[in-house]
Design a protein around this motif. Structure first.
Motif, mmCIF file in Angstrom:
data_model
loop_
_atom_site.group_PDB
_atom_site.id
_atom_site.type_symbol
_atom_site.label_atom_id
_atom_site.label_comp_id
_atom_site.label_asym_id
_atom_site.label_seq_id
_atom_site.Cartn_x
_atom_site.Cartn_y
_atom_site.Cartn_z
ATOM 1 N N MET A 249 0.817 -1.208 0.000
ATOM 2 C CA MET A 249 0.000 0.000 0.000
ATOM 3 C C MET A 249 0.850 1.257 0.000
ATOM 4 O O MET A 249 0.483 2.277 -0.562
ATOM 5 N N SER A 250 1.993 1.175 0.676
ATOM 6 C CA SER A 250 2.786 2.386 0.864
ATOM 7 C C SER A 250 3.555 2.817 -0.367
ATOM 8 O O SER A 250 4.065 3.932 -0.398
ATOM 9 N N LEU A 251 3.621 1.953 -1.363
ATOM 10 C CA LEU A 251 4.203 2.416 -2.617
ATOM 11 C C LEU A 251 3.389 3.607 -3.108
ATOM 12 O O LEU A 251 3.943 4.593 -3.604
ATOM 13 N N ALA A 252 2.081 3.514 -2.943
ATOM 14 C CA ALA A 252 1.191 4.617 -3.319
ATOM 15 C C ALA A 252 1.590 5.898 -2.596
ATOM 16 O O ALA A 252 1.703 6.963 -3.220
ATOM 17 N N HIS A 253 1.842 5.803 -1.311
ATOM 18 C CA HIS A 253 2.204 6.985 -0.528
ATOM 19 C C HIS A 253 3.555 7.538 -0.960
ATOM 20 O O HIS A 253 3.749 8.753 -1.007
ATOM 21 N N ALA A 254 4.469 6.638 -1.254
ATOM 22 C CA ALA A 254 5.798 7.072 -1.688
ATOM 23 C C ALA A 254 5.702 7.812 -3.021
ATOM 24 O O ALA A 254 6.325 8.865 -3.201
ATOM 25 N N ILE A 255 4.925 7.283 -3.940
ATOM 26 C CA ILE A 255 4.757 7.928 -5.244
ATOM 27 C C ILE A 255 4.094 9.288 -5.087
ATOM 28 O O ILE A 255 4.553 10.297 -5.636
ATOM 29 N N MET A 256 3.022 9.335 -4.316
ATOM 30 C CA MET A 256 2.310 10.600 -4.128
ATOM 31 C C MET A 256 3.222 11.641 -3.490
ATOM 32 O O MET A 256 3.175 12.829 -3.840
ATOM 33 N N THR A 257 4.061 11.188 -2.567
ATOM 34 C CA THR A 257 5.004 12.101 -1.916
ATOM 35 C C THR A 257 6.039 12.623 -2.913
ATOM 36 O O THR A 257 6.412 13.792 -2.871
ATOM 37 N N ALA A 258 6.453 11.742 -3.817
ATOM 38 C CA ALA A 258 7.472 12.136 -4.802
ATOM 39 C C ALA A 258 6.956 13.187 -5.769
ATOM 40 O O ALA A 258 7.721 14.006 -6.271
ATOM 41 N N VAL A 259 5.644 13.172 -6.031
ATOM 42 C CA VAL A 259 5.086 14.162 -6.957
ATOM 43 C C VAL A 259 4.449 15.350 -6.222
ATOM 44 O O VAL A 259 3.630 16.074 -6.782
ATOM 45 N N LEU A 260 4.856 15.532 -4.957
ATOM 46 C CA LEU A 260 4.343 16.668 -4.182
ATOM 47 C C LEU A 260 4.726 17.997 -4.834
ATOM 48 O O LEU A 260 3.896 18.887 -4.986
ATOM 49 N N ASP A 261 5.998 18.140 -5.220
ATOM 50 C CA ASP A 261 6.428 19.387 -5.858
ATOM 51 C C ASP A 261 6.521 19.256 -7.370
ATOM 52 O O ASP A 261 6.079 20.119 -8.101
ATOM 53 N N ASP A 262 7.126 18.145 -7.828
ATOM 54 C CA ASP A 262 7.395 17.981 -9.258
ATOM 55 C C ASP A 262 6.309 17.174 -9.946
ATOM 56 O O ASP A 262 5.750 16.254 -9.369
ATOM 57 N N GLU A 263 6.042 17.520 -11.181
ATOM 58 C CA GLU A 263 5.320 16.642 -12.102
ATOM 59 C C GLU A 263 6.330 15.634 -12.613
ATOM 60 O O GLU A 263 7.374 16.023 -13.144
ATOM 61 N N LEU A 264 6.040 14.339 -12.487
ATOM 62 C CA LEU A 264 7.018 13.338 -12.896
ATOM 63 C C LEU A 264 6.389 12.270 -13.783
ATOM 64 O O LEU A 264 5.186 12.008 -13.703
ATOM 65 N N THR A 265 7.225 11.650 -14.627
ATOM 66 C CA THR A 265 6.792 10.494 -15.414
ATOM 67 C C THR A 265 7.101 9.222 -14.622
ATOM 68 O O THR A 265 7.875 9.254 -13.662
ATOM 69 N N GLY A 266 6.505 8.118 -15.058
ATOM 70 C CA GLY A 266 6.803 6.840 -14.433
ATOM 71 C C GLY A 266 8.284 6.519 -14.534
ATOM 72 O O GLY A 266 8.888 6.015 -13.584
ATOM 73 N N TYR A 267 8.843 6.846 -15.667
ATOM 74 C CA TYR A 267 10.271 6.586 -15.893
ATOM 75 C C TYR A 267 11.142 7.358 -14.909
ATOM 76 O O TYR A 267 12.082 6.808 -14.320
ATOM 77 N N GLU A 268 10.817 8.640 -14.706
ATOM 78 C CA GLU A 268 11.585 9.460 -13.759
ATOM 79 C C GLU A 268 11.415 8.942 -12.327
ATOM 80 O O GLU A 268 12.378 8.899 -11.549
ATOM 81 N N LEU A 269 10.197 8.541 -11.989
ATOM 82 C CA LEU A 269 9.952 7.958 -10.665
ATOM 83 C C LEU A 269 10.818 6.715 -10.454
ATOM 84 O O LEU A 269 11.425 6.545 -9.401
ATOM 85 N N ALA A 270 10.863 5.871 -11.475
ATOM 86 C CA ALA A 270 11.654 4.640 -11.377
ATOM 87 C C ALA A 270 13.116 4.968 -11.108
ATOM 88 O O ALA A 270 13.771 4.313 -10.301
#
Lengths: 181, 181
Positions: free
Chosen positions: A1-22
């Motif tokens: 479940m927390s992958l969701a939270h980690a992703i949402m946190t990562a896009v708090l400031d930046d707009e990101l692609t899946g590739y950039e997140l990876a």
DNA sequence: CCCAACTATGCAACAAATTGCATAATGAGT
DNA sequence: ACTCATTATGCAATTTGTTGCATAGTTGGG
């Protein structure tokens, strides 16, 4: 479940692609969370359907087209509420330590090599953390509250890496004595 | 897959029950591997079928009957060979750091409490590691090679815990300043 | 010029881990 | 007397994570 939270946190400031997140889960975020690109793309789709993220397609000529994701107000509120919930203890799995439990004259050379590789890997991360700190978080007090939180995590990453490198050096010395009978 | 290796390593010297294994994954082994009892019982069954472990039933009057497991020669050989294979990087997942990325005046009190709890938890582990070291590994040089490997892992656990406690103290001071505006 | 790495996304099958439930006796504390 | 933690094992359903595959153009190095 927390992958969701980690992703949402990562896009708090930046707009990101899946590739950039990876890439981030492989470097900076990798200190406290890991995820493969397959997992990330799946989760991005799920979070968009739940309306926690919105996506925007970007056409490119020289590169494949891409989709950037950002947090919605609903996503922001969900994340805000989640922070107050109880936190699970950290999860750590490290094969290297299982192998060290099996130390013998027969495998000591291999294990020394593994420890050397671990040291190099951690050293690379540490250098990255130093660069990030010098560039983005040089003076703690002057940061916004949110960025102070990020700086505290970075500090944890630096302390962790430094302590592992010390252990590797100490361990290599001791394994060297085992090797020489 | 490596849960199997962790279990086999744990029963290298001792005959253990699933219940005892679960307790160890919750304490000493928990530094580098975690597993629930459900996972462990499933894996014990699978490892017995593969002939890497043998089981022996023990009837008890005052307690439920139990089954102890030990490594077979085949299991030993399999484990020996596995140590030479390439090692996956450590896996670490920690929700606390995701939450710290979301630091704000609104949640700083909650996060301070989380850091305090983390400190206590790690301090309990550290005390346990010290006890284990003083009892079983007081003098490194006098240990057998295998036990030296275990002592090196214990040392990693101690360094890790000490460094986390330092970070917690430093972080609590800084969060206290955030709290007081 | 060729090969490898990078950018960018995703499906499908499978393995591993979590969550919820279930049983059942003993001992310790209020 | 009652409740809770401990000992001891396990099934079933669901969620999460891994592995293998697929596409396809660009850039850099030898």
């Amino acid at each position: 479940m927390s992958l969701a939270h980690a992703i949402m946190t990562a896009v708090l400031d930046d707009e990101l692609t899946g590739y950039e997140l990876a890439k981030r889960f492989d470097t900076s975020l990798g200190f406290f969370w890991q995820a493969s690109h397959q997992q990330i793309y799946r989760e991005l789709k799920a979070l968009s359907q739940k309306n926690y993220l919105t996506s925007r397609a970007i056409s490119q000529q020289k590169r494949p087209d891409k989709t950037v994701y950002r947090l919605t107000p609903e996503g922001h509120e969900y994340l805000r509420a989640w922070v107050h919930e109880s936190t699970k203890p950290r999860l750590a799995k490290d094969e290297l330590f299982i192998k060290l439990y099996n130390l013998s004259e027969e495998n000591v050379a291999d294990l020394m090599e593994e420890v050397r590789e671990r040291r190099e890997h951690v050293q690379r991360n540490l250098s990255l953390y130093y660069r990030i700190r010098n560039k983005n978080y040089p003076n703690f007090s002057s940061l916004s509250t949110r960025m102070q939180g990020v700086a505290l995590v970075l500090d944890a990453g630096i302390r962790d890496a430094e302590s592992i490198i010390e252990w590797c050096d100490c361990t290599l010395e001791r394994l060297c004595q085992v090797k020489g009978q």
